[in-house]
Design an enzyme around this catalytic site. Structure first.
Site, PDB file in Angstrom:
ATOM      1  N   HIS A 148      -3.742   6.268   3.325  1.00  0.00           N
ATOM      2  CA  HIS A 148      -4.415   5.038   2.903  1.00  0.00           C
ATOM      3  C   HIS A 148      -3.885   3.808   3.622  1.00  0.00           C
ATOM      4  O   HIS A 148      -4.655   2.989   4.143  1.00  0.00           O
ATOM      5  CB  HIS A 148      -4.290   4.882   1.390  1.00  0.00           C
ATOM      6  CG  HIS A 148      -5.202   3.848   0.807  1.00  0.00           C
ATOM      7  ND1 HIS A 148      -4.824   2.527   0.651  1.00  0.00           N
ATOM      8  CD2 HIS A 148      -6.477   3.915   0.357  1.00  0.00           C
ATOM      9  CE1 HIS A 148      -5.816   1.841   0.115  1.00  0.00           C
ATOM     10  NE2 HIS A 148      -6.842   2.660  -0.073  1.00  0.00           N
ATOM     11  N   ASP A 162      10.209   0.581   2.274  1.00  0.00           N
ATOM     12  CA  ASP A 162       9.812   1.705   1.428  1.00  0.00           C
ATOM     13  C   ASP A 162      10.346   1.445   0.033  1.00  0.00           C
ATOM     14  O   ASP A 162      11.535   1.621  -0.230  1.00  0.00           O
ATOM     15  CB  ASP A 162      10.384   3.011   1.990  1.00  0.00           C
ATOM     16  CG  ASP A 162       9.931   4.219   1.194  1.00  0.00           C
ATOM     17  OD1 ASP A 162      10.277   5.335   1.595  1.00  0.00           O
ATOM     18  OD2 ASP A 162       9.257   4.072   0.161  1.00  0.00           O
ATOM     19  N   ASP A 169       0.850  -1.191   0.000  1.00  0.00           N
ATOM     20  CA  ASP A 169       0.000   0.000   0.000  1.00  0.00           C
ATOM     21  C   ASP A 169       0.884   1.239   0.000  1.00  0.00           C
ATOM     22  O   ASP A 169       1.998   1.213  -0.538  1.00  0.00           O
ATOM     23  CB  ASP A 169      -0.888  -0.030   1.253  1.00  0.00           C
ATOM     24  CG  ASP A 169      -2.243   0.623   1.041  1.00  0.00           C
ATOM     25  OD1 ASP A 169      -2.284   1.864   0.990  1.00  0.00           O
ATOM     26  OD2 ASP A 169      -3.243  -0.109   0.922  1.00  0.00           O
ATOM     27  N   SER A 184     -11.251  -0.562  -0.823  1.00  0.00           N
ATOM     28  CA  SER A 184     -10.001  -0.778  -0.087  1.00  0.00           C
ATOM     29  C   SER A 184     -10.296  -1.149   1.359  1.00  0.00           C
ATOM     30  O   SER A 184      -9.635  -2.020   1.950  1.00  0.00           O
ATOM     31  CB  SER A 184      -9.144   0.493  -0.108  1.00  0.00           C
ATOM     32  OG  SER A 184      -8.542   0.694  -1.355  1.00  0.00           O
TER      33      SER A 184
END
Length: 427
Positions: A220, A206, A187, A369
């Site tokens: 999110h 990352d 995500d 989602s």
């Protein structure tokens, strides 16, 4: 020969092996700079070549790391030579590169040379036997729109959690809270310091790498993480569907300036999926989607072959012909609606869902989602009770145990757990 030399060689080789291992600390890390901001999905190409990793060369004049330059981290000598030859032939500009060990390839993102269209270069690369894969760099989006059983939890907002209440998660928690199950969340970043996520997040990666400071500020991923595994009974905020499950977070999506939504691309998602392959995460939450993609399909196929339970969000337009929703074996989830769901698609609460926000806050959010995160949480409850469950059985249990709530047929945590326990009792 100096007796210290063999020992030194052993140490250096061990250090070289360590460089390829995944980070073990709960901190955002990046394998190599990706220059994500420089990528353009309307222009760029993802290219892969075979990457057989040769043993380190030890003849005179060589180094233990071989000849691979720093620009090609993780590439073997033959892959480096091949890329150099291809670049000389076609004249592209390489933006970034990264090895995908699970596929034995080295992948790069390239910009076609001036005066040559992407389609023309793709056509040329398709006929070049030295190229294993060449495809457009594609964009993906997260699916979110921003804008009552009794339970014992002391979390002050638990009664406001529509999804938690409607799926009867508190009743399911009498049997399981997701202990021992690891969920990979591919995500955006997640607020690692959020008080309702403390102790729930393990490894983080990352794969965007442009702004490490943004990892903790991403909305999110923080929302999805809270729905799945927010801490229960801590006198704070909310309760996750599986409050004792562990999360691995892979940031493959990012927010663009002046854009309210988060975006990913083929390359960042490929890096994240490749990283998941090397872990023991049983569930993979993909609250995102976009066009079909050859590279991502191969990586997703490996995850499914390994027995992972992959849970994906249905696109807003309802089509099921892209990534990851089109892959056989993926559990697709939509926000609950009064209209019948497509065959095999699960319905779960996805509208006005209260969940965690960056900065230690809470707010309501909507989208498939969020529905997907509810299903990943329930799947964690089931796997905690029966770790050897396969994805097909999990899917079938969730379909058959779905119940009406507010006039909508949707997944039910308590009913799914009860169905599993009855199934176990019959054996």
């Amino acid at each position: 020969m100096n007796k210290a030399v063999p020992a030194l060689l052993t140490v250096l080789l061990a250090l070289g092996g360590c460089a390829a291992t995944r980070p073990a600390t709960p901190r955002a890390q990046s394998v190599a700079p990706t220059r994500t901001a420089a990528m353009n999905s309307q222009r760029d190409i993802v290219l892969a070549v075979d990457n057989p990793l040769d043993p380190p060369s030890t003849h005179a004049g060589s180094s233990l790391l071989g000849y691979a330059p720093a620009a090609h981290y993780g590439a073997g000598q033959r892959a480096v030579s091949l890329l150099a030859s291809l670049r000389q032939r076609y004249g592209w500009h390489e933006l970034t590169g990264w090895p995908i060990k699970a596929l034995n390839v080295y992948c790069i993102v390239l910009e076609p040379p001036a005066g040559m269209s992407r389609d023309d270069l793709l056509k040329a690369l398709a006929s070049d036997h030295r190229v294993q894969l060449a495809q457009p760099l594609q964009d993906y989006s997260v699916y979110a729109d921003k804008d009552a059983p009794q339970h014992h939890y002391n979390d002050p907002y638990a009664d406001l959690q529509r999804g938690f209440v409607e799926t009867q998660a508190a009743l399911a928690h009498e049997a399981t809270q997701g202990d021992g199950v690891r969920v990979a969340v591919v995500d955006t970043g997640v607020d690692l310091k959020h008080p309702d996520l403390q102790g729930r997040i393990g490894d983080t990666r990352d794969e965007v790498g442009d702004d490490a400071a943004a990892f903790d500020k991403d909305h999110h991923g923080t929302e999805v993480a809270g729905i799945i595994a927010a801490v229960g009974d801590n006198h704070k905020g909310i309760v996750g569907i599986a409050p004792k499950a562990s999360l691995n977070v892979y940031k493959a999506c990012w927010y663009q300036p002046a854009d309210s939504g988060a975006h990913c691309n083929s390359f960042t998602l490929a890096k994240a999926l490749a990283a998941v392959i090397d872990t023991d995460a049983r569930i993979v939450n993909l609250s995102l989607g976009g066009p079909a993609d050859p590279l991502l399909s191969r990586l997703l196929g490996q995850l499914l072959e390994q027995g992972r339970v992959v849970v994906a969000a249905m696109p807003p337009d309802g089509s099921l012909d892209g990534f990851p929703d089109a892959a056989p074996g993926v559990i697709v989830v939509r926000s609950s609606a009064s209209t019948p769901a497509p065959t095999g698609v699960l319905s779960a609460p996805g509208n006005d869902i209260l969940t965690t926000q960056p900065g230690g806050g809470y707010d309501f959010t909507s989208g498939s989602s969020m529905a997907t995160a509810h299903v990943s949480g329930i799947a964690a409850l089931l796997l905690s009770l029966s770790p050897k469950l396969d994805a097909r059985t999990v899917h079938q249990l969730l379909l058959e145990s779905s119940k009406p709530a507010n006039g909508l047929l949707q997944v039910n945590a308590e009913a799914a757990v009860e169905a599993l326990r009855k199934q176990q009792a019959r054996r």
